[in-house]
Scaffold this motif. Structure first.
Motif, PDB file in Angstrom:
ATOM      1  N   ARG A 160     -10.523   2.922   4.770  1.00 52.55           N
ATOM      2  CA  ARG A 160     -11.757   2.387   5.362  1.00 52.55           C
ATOM      3  C   ARG A 160     -12.468   1.576   4.284  1.00 52.55           C
ATOM      4  O   ARG A 160     -12.863   2.121   3.246  1.00 52.55           O
ATOM      5  CB  ARG A 160     -12.655   3.505   5.867  1.00 52.55           C
ATOM      6  CG  ARG A 160     -13.931   3.004   6.566  1.00 52.55           C
ATOM      7  CD  ARG A 160     -14.891   4.149   6.809  1.00 52.55           C
ATOM      8  NE  ARG A 160     -14.322   5.135   7.721  1.00 52.55           N
ATOM      9  CZ  ARG A 160     -14.735   6.405   7.787  1.00 52.55           C
ATOM     10  NH1 ARG A 160     -15.686   6.842   6.974  1.00 52.55           N
ATOM     11  NH2 ARG A 160     -14.188   7.236   8.654  1.00 52.55           N
ATOM     12  N   VAL A 161     -12.635   0.295   4.535  1.00 51.65           N
ATOM     13  CA  VAL A 161     -13.127  -0.640   3.525  1.00 51.65           C
ATOM     14  C   VAL A 161     -14.409  -1.305   4.015  1.00 51.65           C
ATOM     15  O   VAL A 161     -14.502  -1.720   5.178  1.00 51.65           O
ATOM     16  CB  VAL A 161     -12.058  -1.717   3.221  1.00 51.65           C
ATOM     17  CG1 VAL A 161     -12.652  -2.888   2.460  1.00 51.65           C
ATOM     18  CG2 VAL A 161     -10.894  -1.113   2.442  1.00 51.65           C
ATOM     19  N   LEU A 162     -15.374  -1.420   3.112  1.00 51.71           N
ATOM     20  CA  LEU A 162     -16.599  -2.163   3.390  1.00 51.71           C
ATOM     21  C   LEU A 162     -16.700  -3.338   2.429  1.00 51.71           C
ATOM     22  O   LEU A 162     -16.582  -3.167   1.211  1.00 51.71           O
ATOM     23  CB  LEU A 162     -17.834  -1.267   3.220  1.00 51.71           C
ATOM     24  CG  LEU A 162     -19.194  -1.968   3.391  1.00 51.71           C
ATOM     25  CD1 LEU A 162     -19.390  -2.417   4.836  1.00 51.71           C
ATOM     26  CD2 LEU A 162     -20.333  -1.064   2.941  1.00 51.71           C
ATOM     27  N   HIS A 185     -14.760  -3.329   7.379  1.00 48.99           N
ATOM     28  CA  HIS A 185     -16.123  -3.449   7.861  1.00 48.99           C
ATOM     29  C   HIS A 185     -16.842  -4.499   7.009  1.00 48.99           C
ATOM     30  O   HIS A 185     -16.545  -4.643   5.815  1.00 48.99           O
ATOM     31  CB  HIS A 185     -16.871  -2.116   7.750  1.00 48.99           C
ATOM     32  CG  HIS A 185     -16.325  -1.035   8.626  1.00 48.99           C
ATOM     33  ND1 HIS A 185     -17.040  -0.460   9.651  1.00 48.99           N
ATOM     34  CD2 HIS A 185     -15.111  -0.409   8.624  1.00 48.99           C
ATOM     35  CE1 HIS A 185     -16.315   0.465  10.243  1.00 48.99           C
ATOM     36  NE2 HIS A 185     -15.137   0.517   9.639  1.00 48.99           N
ATOM     37  N   LEU A 218     -18.888   7.291  10.493  1.00 49.48           N
ATOM     38  CA  LEU A 218     -18.849   6.780   9.123  1.00 49.48           C
ATOM     39  C   LEU A 218     -19.652   7.633   8.147  1.00 49.48           C
ATOM     40  O   LEU A 218     -19.929   7.219   7.026  1.00 49.48           O
ATOM     41  CB  LEU A 218     -19.388   5.337   9.088  1.00 49.48           C
ATOM     42  CG  LEU A 218     -18.674   4.318   9.988  1.00 49.48           C
ATOM     43  CD1 LEU A 218     -19.348   2.957   9.877  1.00 49.48           C
ATOM     44  CD2 LEU A 218     -17.196   4.212   9.628  1.00 49.48           C
ATOM     45  N   PHE A 222     -17.098   5.159   2.688  1.00 48.29           N
ATOM     46  CA  PHE A 222     -15.987   4.207   2.651  1.00 48.29           C
ATOM     47  C   PHE A 222     -15.083   4.496   1.458  1.00 48.29           C
ATOM     48  O   PHE A 222     -15.543   4.820   0.364  1.00 48.29           O
ATOM     49  CB  PHE A 222     -16.531   2.778   2.561  1.00 48.29           C
ATOM     50  CG  PHE A 222     -17.267   2.346   3.795  1.00 48.29           C
ATOM     51  CD1 PHE A 222     -16.607   1.728   4.844  1.00 48.29           C
ATOM     52  CD2 PHE A 222     -18.639   2.580   3.915  1.00 48.29           C
ATOM     53  CE1 PHE A 222     -17.286   1.345   5.987  1.00 48.29           C
ATOM     54  CE2 PHE A 222     -19.327   2.193   5.050  1.00 48.29           C
ATOM     55  CZ  PHE A 222     -18.652   1.590   6.097  1.00 48.29           C
ATOM     56  N   ASP A 223     -13.784   4.343   1.692  1.00 39.60           N
ATOM     57  CA  ASP A 223     -12.815   4.560   0.625  1.00 39.60           C
ATOM     58  C   ASP A 223     -12.922   3.491  -0.460  1.00 39.60           C
ATOM     59  O   ASP A 223     -12.710   3.765  -1.645  1.00 39.60           O
ATOM     60  CB  ASP A 223     -11.391   4.540   1.197  1.00 39.60           C
ATOM     61  CG  ASP A 223     -11.196   5.602   2.261  1.00 39.60           C
ATOM     62  OD1 ASP A 223     -11.449   6.784   1.973  1.00 39.60           O
ATOM     63  OD2 ASP A 223     -10.802   5.246   3.398  1.00 39.60           O
ATOM     64  N   VAL A 225     -15.449   0.002  -1.446  1.00 36.51           N
ATOM     65  CA  VAL A 225     -16.532  -0.946  -1.186  1.00 36.51           C
ATOM     66  C   VAL A 225     -16.338  -2.130  -2.118  1.00 36.51           C
ATOM     67  O   VAL A 225     -16.160  -1.958  -3.330  1.00 36.51           O
ATOM     68  CB  VAL A 225     -17.917  -0.309  -1.419  1.00 36.51           C
ATOM     69  CG1 VAL A 225     -19.026  -1.359  -1.232  1.00 36.51           C
ATOM     70  CG2 VAL A 225     -18.142   0.865  -0.467  1.00 36.51           C
ATOM     71  N   SER A 246     -13.523   7.534  -4.047  1.00 37.42           N
ATOM     72  CA  SER A 246     -13.527   6.121  -3.644  1.00 37.42           C
ATOM     73  C   SER A 246     -13.520   5.171  -4.839  1.00 37.42           C
ATOM     74  O   SER A 246     -13.579   5.594  -5.996  1.00 37.42           O
ATOM     75  CB  SER A 246     -14.766   5.852  -2.782  1.00 37.42           C
ATOM     76  OG  SER A 246     -15.941   6.175  -3.514  1.00 37.42           O
TER      77      SER A 246
END
Length: 331
Positions: A160-162, A185, A218, A222-223, A225, A246
């Motif tokens: 999960r990436v931001l 994201h 969420l 996030f894994d 950022v 992360s």
């Protein structure tokens, strides 16, 4: 030759400079075809760049054609120019990291750039742009910044990436994170930029600054950022969004000090990773992605502007970055 020069903060002019006709050994003359304008150029114009002296010919997102046959190069070959000139002798260079050379000189920043008819470049900083158009080749550099950041982050499949900041560098980072299999994201201050990220590039996980981004599914963060905002405040706001275990990849550079809560950071066993410039590997990754149709360069190119018109339009471009992804100057 006509050259785009930031004379001092707030003053951009088209000036006449001498056309280079000779080069040092190992350098090659390149006739410039197209020049992308990026955040660095706007920061130079606004007086916000930390590593620059005025006046400066700007331009480091460059495509061109070999002006004269030299060594392995044939006259007329289309090339992408890597604008990061390294010394080849420092510890970073010897470890294969010329992108963070101790004595690096970036075209358009530490030395004169390529918004002009012709430039001399070390042969090793040229990459054949086979299968690309002149415009596509000029967009390789800014995309390589994102590709490098994604490579620095490590394996992303299923992560999960931001990406904070949906400007050109942020979009490029998001595109390569998606290619690597991440659940991407985007977070931005601008609704217009987020709408554009959806309509042009198909990103659906969009978040407006000010909302509760960690709501619902969420809550555990996030894994990875990636910060591509150029804002110290935004970088600091990213720390609470990190999941346990992360990585925080800082793509943008700011003049300010960055502060964060060490106990919160430490208990996550998070990593802070700097990402600077790009290497030959990243340029090749970008060019191959364009050749394979994985990157829509038509969607990235917002405007093309002939060089003789850029002096009248530079201030307007600097003021209109909400939905402007990439303006490219043509010669």
């Amino acid at each position: 030759m006509a050259s785009g020069v930031v004379v001092e903060p707030g003053v951009f002019q088209l000036q006449t400079r001498d056309l280079p006709v000779e080069t040092p050994d190992g350098w090659v003359l390149v006739d410039i075809c197209a020049v992308g304008i990026c955040g660095t150029d706007y920061h130079i114009f606004e007086g916000k760049h930390p590593y620059l002296e005025y006046p400066r010919v700007i331009g480091h997102e460059l495509s061109g054609r070999i002006a004269e046959a030299s060594g392995e190069w044939k006259a007329g070959e289309l090339v992408v120019i890597n604008p990061y000139l390294s010394c080849g002798e420092c510890r970073a260079c010897k470890k294969g990291k010329p992108n963070c050379c101790e004595r690096i000189e970036v075209l358009g920043v530490h030395r004169e750039g390529g918004m002009c008819a012709r430039i001399a470049v070390p042969s090793g900083n040229l990459y054949r742009a086979n299968g690309l158009s002149e415009l596509q080749a000029a967009m390789a550099e800014f995309l390589a910044i994102g590709a490098h950041a994604v490579r620095r982050a490590g394996a992303l499949e299923g992560e999960r990436v931001l990406v904070t900041g949906a400007g050109p560098i942020g979009i490029g980072t998001a595109l390569f994170a998606r290619i690597r299999g991440a659940d991407v994201h985007l977070l931005d201050l601008s609704e217009a930029r987020l709408r554009q990220a959806s309509s042009k590039f198909g990103f659906d996980n969009l978040h407006l600054v000010g909302g509760d981004i960690l709501a619902g599914s969420l809550t555990d963060g996030f894994d990875v950022v990636f910060d591509a905002t150029g804002s110290a405040r935004a970088i600091e706001a990213g720390f609470p969004l990190l999941a346990h275990g992360s990585r925080y990849v800082l793509v943008s550079v700011v003049k300010d000090q960055i502060r964060f809560d060490d106990p919160e950071f430490h208990k996550r066993e998070a990593q802070i990773i700097g990402s600077r410039n790009a290497t030959a590997e990243d340029f090749e990754t970008v060019m191959q992605a364009i050749r394979e149709g994985l990157i829509d360069t038509d969607a990235l190119c917002s405007r093309t502007i002939p060089i003789h018109e850029i002096a009248d339009q530079f201030q307007l471009l600097a003021n209109d970055r909400d939905t402007l992804i990439k303006a490219v100057v043509t010669l």
